[in-house]
Design a protein around this motif. Structure first.
Motif, PDB file in Angstrom:
ATOM      1  N   ARG A  47       0.868  -1.188   0.000  1.00  0.00           N
ATOM      2  CA  ARG A  47       0.000   0.000   0.000  1.00  0.00           C
ATOM      3  C   ARG A  47       0.893   1.223   0.000  1.00  0.00           C
ATOM      4  O   ARG A  47       1.565   1.514   0.997  1.00  0.00           O
ATOM      5  N   CYS A  48       0.911   1.945  -1.099  1.00  0.00           N
ATOM      6  CA  CYS A  48       1.711   3.163  -1.164  1.00  0.00           C
ATOM      7  C   CYS A  48       1.154   4.181  -0.170  1.00  0.00           C
ATOM      8  O   CYS A  48      -0.063   4.351  -0.049  1.00  0.00           O
ATOM      9  N   CYS A  49       2.055   4.855   0.528  1.00  0.00           N
ATOM     10  CA  CYS A  49       1.615   5.805   1.557  1.00  0.00           C
ATOM     11  C   CYS A  49       1.088   7.110   0.957  1.00  0.00           C
ATOM     12  O   CYS A  49       0.541   7.939   1.680  1.00  0.00           O
ATOM     13  N   HIS A  50       1.243   7.293  -0.363  1.00  0.00           N
ATOM     14  CA  HIS A  50       0.788   8.534  -0.994  1.00  0.00           C
ATOM     15  C   HIS A  50      -0.726   8.499  -1.253  1.00  0.00           C
ATOM     16  O   HIS A  50      -1.486   9.203  -0.602  1.00  0.00           O
ATOM     17  N   ARG A  51      -1.167   7.609  -2.155  1.00  0.00           N
ATOM     18  CA  ARG A  51      -2.599   7.543  -2.463  1.00  0.00           C
ATOM     19  C   ARG A  51      -3.197   6.154  -2.259  1.00  0.00           C
ATOM     20  O   ARG A  51      -4.315   5.885  -2.703  1.00  0.00           O
ATOM     21  N   GLY A  52      -2.428   5.271  -1.611  1.00  0.00           N
ATOM     22  CA  GLY A  52      -2.983   3.974  -1.222  1.00  0.00           C
ATOM     23  C   GLY A  52      -2.921   2.886  -2.278  1.00  0.00           C
ATOM     24  O   GLY A  52      -3.333   1.754  -2.013  1.00  0.00           O
ATOM     25  N   PRO A  54      -1.895  -0.272  -4.212  1.00  0.00           N
ATOM     26  CA  PRO A  54      -0.984  -1.381  -3.893  1.00  0.00           C
ATOM     27  C   PRO A  54       0.321  -1.236  -4.666  1.00  0.00           C
ATOM     28  O   PRO A  54       0.301  -0.991  -5.880  1.00  0.00           O
ATOM     29  N   PRO A  90       8.869  13.897   2.184  1.00  0.00           N
ATOM     30  CA  PRO A  90       8.140  14.135   3.443  1.00  0.00           C
ATOM     31  C   PRO A  90       8.524  13.085   4.489  1.00  0.00           C
ATOM     32  O   PRO A  90       8.640  11.897   4.164  1.00  0.00           O
ATOM     33  N   ALA A  92       6.916  11.666   6.770  1.00  0.00           N
ATOM     34  CA  ALA A  92       5.924  10.606   6.988  1.00  0.00           C
ATOM     35  C   ALA A  92       5.866   9.604   5.837  1.00  0.00           C
ATOM     36  O   ALA A  92       5.146   8.611   5.909  1.00  0.00           O
ATOM     37  N   ALA A  93       6.644   9.878   4.772  1.00  0.00           N
ATOM     38  CA  ALA A  93       6.564   9.005   3.592  1.00  0.00           C
ATOM     39  C   ALA A  93       7.334   7.708   3.820  1.00  0.00           C
ATOM     40  O   ALA A  93       8.548   7.629   3.589  1.00  0.00           O
TER      41      ALA A  93
ATOM     42  N   SER B 307      -7.890  -0.925  -1.768  1.00  0.00           N
ATOM     43  CA  SER B 307      -6.854  -0.721  -0.761  1.00  0.00           C
ATOM     44  C   SER B 307      -7.330   0.245   0.326  1.00  0.00           C
ATOM     45  O   SER B 307      -7.116   0.016   1.519  1.00  0.00           O
ATOM     46  N   LEU B 308      -7.991   1.323  -0.083  1.00  0.00           N
ATOM     47  CA  LEU B 308      -8.467   2.311   0.897  1.00  0.00           C
ATOM     48  C   LEU B 308      -9.647   1.767   1.700  1.00  0.00           C
ATOM     49  O   LEU B 308      -9.856   2.178   2.844  1.00  0.00           O
ATOM     50  N   LEU B 310      -9.733  -1.183   2.814  1.00  0.00           N
ATOM     51  CA  LEU B 310      -9.058  -1.967   3.842  1.00  0.00           C
ATOM     52  C   LEU B 310      -8.426  -1.050   4.879  1.00  0.00           C
ATOM     53  O   LEU B 310      -8.492  -1.309   6.082  1.00  0.00           O
ATOM     54  N   GLN B 311      -7.825   0.026   4.412  1.00  0.00           N
ATOM     55  CA  GLN B 311      -7.134   0.939   5.315  1.00  0.00           C
ATOM     56  C   GLN B 311      -7.118   2.345   4.727  1.00  0.00           C
ATOM     57  O   GLN B 311      -6.289   2.657   3.876  1.00  0.00           O
ATOM     58  N   PRO B 312      -8.016   3.213   5.164  1.00  0.00           N
ATOM     59  CA  PRO B 312      -8.111   4.559   4.555  1.00  0.00           C
ATOM     60  C   PRO B 312      -6.996   5.512   4.982  1.00  0.00           C
ATOM     61  O   PRO B 312      -6.645   6.418   4.234  1.00  0.00           O
ATOM     62  N   GLU B 313      -6.447   5.287   6.148  1.00  0.00           N
ATOM     63  CA  GLU B 313      -5.439   6.195   6.690  1.00  0.00           C
ATOM     64  C   GLU B 313      -4.163   5.443   6.996  1.00  0.00           C
ATOM     65  O   GLU B 313      -4.214   4.240   7.242  1.00  0.00           O
ATOM     66  N   PRO B 314      -2.994   6.084   7.076  1.00  0.00           N
ATOM     67  CA  PRO B 314      -2.741   7.480   6.710  1.00  0.00           C
ATOM     68  C   PRO B 314      -2.398   7.606   5.233  1.00  0.00           C
ATOM     69  O   PRO B 314      -2.066   6.624   4.583  1.00  0.00           O
ATOM     70  N   LEU B 315      -2.466   8.828   4.726  1.00  0.00           N
ATOM     71  CA  LEU B 315      -2.002   9.161   3.380  1.00  0.00           C
ATOM     72  C   LEU B 315      -1.071  10.362   3.498  1.00  0.00           C
ATOM     73  O   LEU B 315      -1.267  11.224   4.356  1.00  0.00           O
ATOM     74  N   VAL B 316      -0.066  10.412   2.649  1.00  0.00           N
ATOM     75  CA  VAL B 316       0.941  11.480   2.709  1.00  0.00           C
ATOM     76  C   VAL B 316       0.832  12.358   1.459  1.00  0.00           C
ATOM     77  O   VAL B 316       0.720  11.827   0.361  1.00  0.00           O
TER      78      VAL B 316
END
Lengths: 356, 356, 356
Positions: A47-52, A54, A90, A92-93, B307-308, B310-316
């Motif tokens: 799950r990419c931390c940018h827009r989710g 996979p 960033p 948090a990335a 993906s979201l 399943l887990q909507p947060e966090p996003l950067v």
């Protein structure tokens, strides 16, 4: 709710080719396995931390994975090392990463607190790849909670009913077997002896017995929370099996890893290894009937799950549930320990209190 | 939760034939489109007020629709005009009706407060049907929230990754493009310039450039809450694109209407229009590859939605999110205004307060 | 929520062969029907009390069923009579059993309080198997609440709209029929007369009328909570139908049992019986078009259920709803009585209070 601080089988090693990726949901989390440039395994949350998106929609580049949406790149620790079009990354990335090990042809993953991981807890199964044995493995996606599969394996009296067309033999032989259940350091062991019993058709098909009845034994080891290893064998009756004599025995080693995908679905990694029978060619050593046997179990636990979904209670216990109940108690104890660990560190001496 | 007081694309005009009906769920509500005797469009809630049967199981008769269960008949305002077997029509017997307009080959629907509807807010796209251009359109049912599609369109740095086999070109060209985001009266505009860049294969396939590198531009207009219009082009490098020169340019106009079906599914109406290339026959002007390009986007946003879920947060957030965030802020502002309007009338001067 | 103290049709008798089993969910509960050694029917909850596996994965042995997992055996009362490998049978080891009856080719089941069961409440339908009549039956699994099917049958003005291509005739004839609704001891009766009306195509196809218009009648009996029996007929107009003359009439008896599977799915057992037409061979008496007619109803109630799932309210009543509303009131009264019975015994004289 799953035990997090434990090694689970996440894949067969050969499922992940060179520079390949494998996306799989484990314990409810999306996981991406991939091999870095030197062939070692890495595992990131998929799950990419940018827009989710996979990360499995992206691609491996060297030791890193690049997201297939806007190109963010992560290394094997999950740290973001590149954001296209900007200098600053960033803080948090980053994405979660997991410990992985390869052993006996299996990929093991630790999804909990990495500081508690201990490689010595990985269950060994050295027969994978042994040329003296015939080996068969597969993964079934089972629509049932993983503990229903463990239950199945811990009470082998089911063999006479569920597998009566394959490996079963007479139900009486199984229900009248001598059985002993004991607690081990990591789980539960059930030992069973079926002395002087009628050999099932599938045994006779692959082994030449010299007596009309045989002695059978089964050693079932549960390693909490998700592994069951079974060593079984059969010999001509009254030829010393009980005393440890194994010459000319039919031996079978099974290894079962039931890894939760979700609360109601399980990746069931199963394998069977059987000693070569003297005087037969390799081609005659096939274990294909195992596919049918494990499919019979799959059908049963899936029907059971659907039934328990409709009505979970009540259930009545019988004597042969001892191994299964021991295994469930062990898992419950681990879950309790992890819940407590959010408040205070768990030291071994406290585990008994938690259990009590 | 959807913005109700807005024009949405409900269908392509040619989806609804003479005296035909079209049933489609929009913004979570079942809608029946039909043409009255004179060919004008009408739209009713697709649910008979008697026993709830969708009116689309009935049939059009003149300006009315007769239910296919017990024959109640409704006119284009939703008033019940006949109940078989009884003289008196119950006062409560009516179904909601919606405003509809046809423009540029599209059917527009206003599902909110009719008194606030303003035809001037319908976004124009005059190239539909222009014989000098090649035109292609379709509707994809996308398993994702409509805003994920808007997000996709507002950040075109995705083109180098998602469409690298089709319209992409090198990712660097996109991420290093000059980009400017500004707020407009109805939404957000993003302008992008990719000067002196390598032309993607799909461009070269349909256009003859005379220089190895080209200048590309993209003007992306978001009209809240659900329309994105994109004007893009490419020319030989250093031939005056920046100054407004467009002779011998490859021009492409895209129109995207992402109309919510439900919170997690979207009717994605997309179309593309490209200037005819001089010296080519009509048959050589095909835009079929657009189907692949939009299918690539569909695959990405659907994977993102799963993906979201399943887990909507966090996003950067990263720098290229500016257009997307502007669009989302605008939609959030409209939703807030509609929530407030339940309490007091919203006048334009108050909108800023709501926003603040 | 279902009425439990009532006879429901659980199966056609011929669905359960000698020594066969039939697993079916009824009223939300899994039920196993089987025949004991002497051919009589038994019904148990289809769920082993040990580990929850449906007993239908096991097999019938004499009067008992043996579970297919670990071999527990239950007799027709649900008592466990054997646990393999142990002498003692746990007192809690039992599964619920249900009363069953066979009548007119149908299997009836009582899933509530057995002490309240009364065989006299089983609705008779003596035409099943009568050689003078042509008979057709089937079961449709309908994706709708069972009461939507009852609604459909209690308001036959739908015939002109839903079945206009088959048994319908003109809608006017149905909506202008004389109609009388009355409360009966067990439910509701609707009587309808369509005098001097145009015969529908399907009537003319199977019967020789001697007048261009005919007299039709329909007697619809609802037996709460789930049975609708319909006696209809048609004759040459003005030949005495109203006075009870039936010579040379086309007669049709329908029997409909809508047994809930779940709240939103129904086992719809339907059958039709028609008097033989004089002068025709048996081969010409076919009723196959009934399959189409009932499939038309299925399509309507399923669309209705989906629509009501989305938006259950509001609904508007019309005059022809009288029979349907009477039937629903009756079911509501039974549910209320059962709810009250948890607190105090319900005696017949109290039912009116409950109703009020």
């Amino acid at each position: 709710m799953f035990v997090k601080n434990a090694w689970y089988v996440g894949a067969w090693s050969d499922e992940i080719g060179d520079s390949g990726m494998l996306a799989r949901t484990l314990l409810g989390e999306p996981v991406l396995f991939y091999r870095t440039a030197d062939g070692t395994l890495a595992a990131l949350q998929d799950r990419c931390c940018h827009r989710g998106l996979p990360l499995s929609h992206g691609r491996v580049q060297g030791d890193c994975v690049t997201c297939g949406y806007h190109g963010l790149t992560f290394n094997r620790t999950g740290a973001c090392v590149n954001v296209p079009g900007q200098e600053r990354i960033p803080p948090a990335a980053k994405v979660p990463s997991y410990l992985v090990r390869e052993s006996d042809g299996m990929v093991w993953i630790w999804m909990g607190d990495a500081s508690q991981a201990d490689d010595a807890l990985i269950v060994s199964h050295s027969f994978a790849g042994n040329a003296e044995w015939t080996f068969l493995k597969d993964r079934y996606l089972v629509n049932a909670n993983y503990q229903l599969i463990t239950d199945n394996l811990m009470d082998l009296t089911h063999v006479g009913y569920v597998h009566n067309r394959t490996i079963g033999g007479t139900p009486q032989a199984h229900s009248e077997a001598e059985s002993k259940t004991s607690v081990t350091s990591n789980g539960v062991r059930v030992e069973r002896w079926m002395m002087d019993s009628v050999p099932p058709p599938s045994y006779c098909a692959v082994h030449k017995f010299h007596t009309p009845r045989i002695d059978r034994w089964m050693e079932i080891d549960f390693f909490a929370p998700s592994i069951v290893r079974i060593h079984t064998g059969a010999m001509d009756t009254n030829t010393g099996a009980r005393e440890g004599q194994r010459n000319d025995a039919l031996l079978f080693w099974g290894f079962n890893a039931q890894t939760p995908e979700t609360e109601t679905t399980t990746h069931y990694f199963w394998s069977g290894a059987r000693s070569h029978v003297p005087g037969r060619s390799i081609g005659e050593q096939r274990l294909d009937s195992l596919r049918i046997t494990f499919a019979e179990d799959k059908e049963i636990v899936e029907a059971q799950q659907a039934s328990l979904d409709l009505q979970p209670e009540p259930l009545v216990m019988i004597a042969s549930d001892a191994g299964m109940m021991g295994a469930r108690r062990r898992v419950a104890m681990m879950l309790k320990a992890e819940a407590v660990s959010w408040i205070q560190p768990v030291v071994p001496s406290k585990l008994d209190e938690v259990k009590a």
